[in-house]
Design a protein around this motif. Structure first.
Motif, PDB file in Angstrom:
ATOM      1  N   GLU A  20       0.855  -1.178   0.000  1.00 25.83           N
ATOM      2  CA  GLU A  20       0.000   0.000   0.000  1.00 25.83           C
ATOM      3  C   GLU A  20       0.892   1.230   0.000  1.00 25.83           C
ATOM      4  O   GLU A  20       2.102   1.136   0.221  1.00 25.83           O
ATOM      5  CB  GLU A  20      -0.915  -0.004   1.232  1.00 25.83           C
ATOM      6  CG  GLU A  20      -0.171  -0.046   2.557  1.00 25.83           C
ATOM      7  CD  GLU A  20      -1.099  -0.190   3.754  1.00 25.83           C
ATOM      8  OE1 GLU A  20      -2.205   0.372   3.722  1.00 25.83           O
ATOM      9  OE2 GLU A  20      -0.709  -0.867   4.718  1.00 25.83           O
ATOM     10  N   ALA A  24      -0.435   5.684   3.557  1.00 25.94           N
ATOM     11  CA  ALA A  24      -1.530   4.870   4.072  1.00 25.94           C
ATOM     12  C   ALA A  24      -1.027   3.863   5.098  1.00 25.94           C
ATOM     13  O   ALA A  24      -1.679   3.619   6.123  1.00 25.94           O
ATOM     14  CB  ALA A  24      -2.227   4.144   2.920  1.00 25.94           C
ATOM     15  N   ARG A  28      -2.120   3.862   8.984  1.00 27.46           N
ATOM     16  CA  ARG A  28      -2.714   2.651   9.572  1.00 27.46           C
ATOM     17  C   ARG A  28      -1.978   2.248  10.853  1.00 27.46           C
ATOM     18  O   ARG A  28      -2.598   1.776  11.822  1.00 27.46           O
ATOM     19  CB  ARG A  28      -2.669   1.517   8.544  1.00 27.46           C
ATOM     20  CG  ARG A  28      -3.172   0.184   9.047  1.00 27.46           C
ATOM     21  CD  ARG A  28      -3.208  -0.855   7.932  1.00 27.46           C
ATOM     22  NE  ARG A  28      -1.941  -0.981   7.247  1.00 27.46           N
ATOM     23  CZ  ARG A  28      -0.897  -1.679   7.715  1.00 27.46           C
ATOM     24  NH1 ARG A  28      -0.983  -2.282   8.895  1.00 27.46           N
ATOM     25  NH2 ARG A  28       0.220  -1.774   7.008  1.00 27.46           N
TER      26      ARG A  28
END
Length: 388
Positions: A20, A24, A28
């Motif tokens: 990813e 991101a 996360r």
């Protein structure tokens, strides 16, 4: 001081490839980092488990070029992705953000100044999970490179504020050559002896960065470990322009203070208090101002026509603005949460200590004065000063 034969173990396992976007992945992980931060907040400690999470997410390789298995984070066109990635990590744990920023800095320098075979070797190390960093600060017993007859060098002396000492396996270090030149090299600390003076690090905040004094005496390096030419480390705009990275980490911590302030007031049912609303509005203005500075710094870095002097001046403006924002966020948050909010186990006490300590970056007055010198030397109107 620990034994001069102390070594660092190589990382276990292979770092995962990014699946990813780095921003991101960092966003996360931010909440997970925050939940763990109090447990690692001890002098002499290090967020070892947290860096395993970053390894597993592929973030240790992300600053590499795509051709080397990374995400091109250090390319000017991706500066905003880099800054937001750093901000999210700093929002989770400022100590992790500090060490990760040094890792990214080292990967930038080795890609900029390394020979192709060196870049390939060190990039493979990063993909395998080795942790890099930059150790430049020193006291009177600074590092010297003593030439040996076999073409290698014996190291003498120490570095101070060696963040990640005992855990970094590929620190980028600067030292003085016999002719006075300032030479970069990367030391495989899992193979070479280093001594750690843990008593050096008794800080107000940032306890878990393990920023010890590191004695490199009797370690040896070869020509293959030398990075670039003498003096390359201080080339502009890379040297001063990198201030936008640590400023992004600092802004992440300010966002954490903001988020915790809101959470605390909601838990107490104080959201209808008009004075608390006013303070939260002021905090929101400050935080969003910081994010606009991140965008401005990224846009400036992406301009191909930007000269080194302008880049350094803009970076100095940005680091000054972020420092000012953070210094205003802290007392506003204190007024919001009061004495109760500053009691452990509430996270404010740690966040306050960490951010206050990390804001003490070198030469803040010189940075803003240099930006002032730049604008005085240029006659463009304000609206186009940074577009010239």
């Amino acid at each position: 001081m620990s034994s001069p034969n102390a070594t660092v173990a190589a990382p276990a396992g292979i770092a995962q490839i990014l699946t990813e976007a780095p921003e991101a992945a960092a966003a996360r992980l931010s909440g997970r980092l925050a939940a763990q931060a109090a447990a690692t907040d001890q002098e002499g400690n290090f967020p070892t488990e947290e860096f395993q999470w970053l390894r597993a997410a592929g973030l240790l390789a992300a600053p590499l070029a795509r051709s080397l298995g990374g995400a091109d984070l250090m390319q000017p066109a991706h500066t905003l992705d880099l800054l937001r990635t750093l901000k999210h990590i700093g929002r989770g744990n400022l100590a992790v953000g500090r060490v990760y920023e040094g890792h990214a800095n080292a990967l930038m320098l080795l890609q900029l100044y390394g020979q192709p075979d060196q870049i390939g070797r060190w990039a493979a190390d990063a993909r395998e999970g080795h942790l890099f960093g930059v150790w430049n600060t020193e006291a009177q017993d600074g590092v010297q490179l003593e030439p040996l007859e076999n073409g290698r060098y014996r190291l003498l002396g120490s570095k101070t504020f060696g963040s990640g000492a005992g855990h970094l396996t590929r620190p980028l270090i600067t030292g003085k050559l016999p002719d006075g030149g300032w030479q970069m090299f990367i030391l495989p600390t899992d193979e070479q002896p280093t001594g750690l003076d843990t008593s050096f690090w008794r800080p107000l905040g940032m306890r878990a960065t393990a920023s010890f004094r590191v004695d490199l005496t009797n370690a040896e390096i070869g020509p293959e470990d030398l990075l670039g030419q003498p003096g390359d480390y201080y080339h502009q705009p890379g040297f001063s322009g990198g201030a936008i990275r640590f400023a992004a980490v600092q802004l992440g911590a300010a966002e954490a203070v903001f988020d915790e302030t809101r959470r605390f007031l909601r838990a107490l049912g104080r959201t209808d208090d008009p004075y608390q609303r006013m303070r939260l509005g002021e905090l929101a203005v400050l935080i969003e101002s910081g994010n606009l500075w991140l965008r401005g710094a990224a846009e400036h870095a992406a301009r191909p026509a930007t000269d080194a002097e302008a880049t350094v001046a803009y970076a100095n403006l940005m680091r000054t603005a972020i420092e000012d924002i953070c210094l205003k966020v802290l007392p506003l948050a204190e007024r919001c949460v009061g004495a109760r909010g500053l009691l452990r186990p509430e996270p404010f006490e740690r966040l306050h200590r960490d951010l206050t300590h990390y804001l003490r970056q070198p030469a803040p007055d010189a940075a803003v004065a240099d930006a002032g010198r730049f604008v005085l030397q240029h006659s463009e109107p304000a609206h186009s000063l940074w577009n010239a």
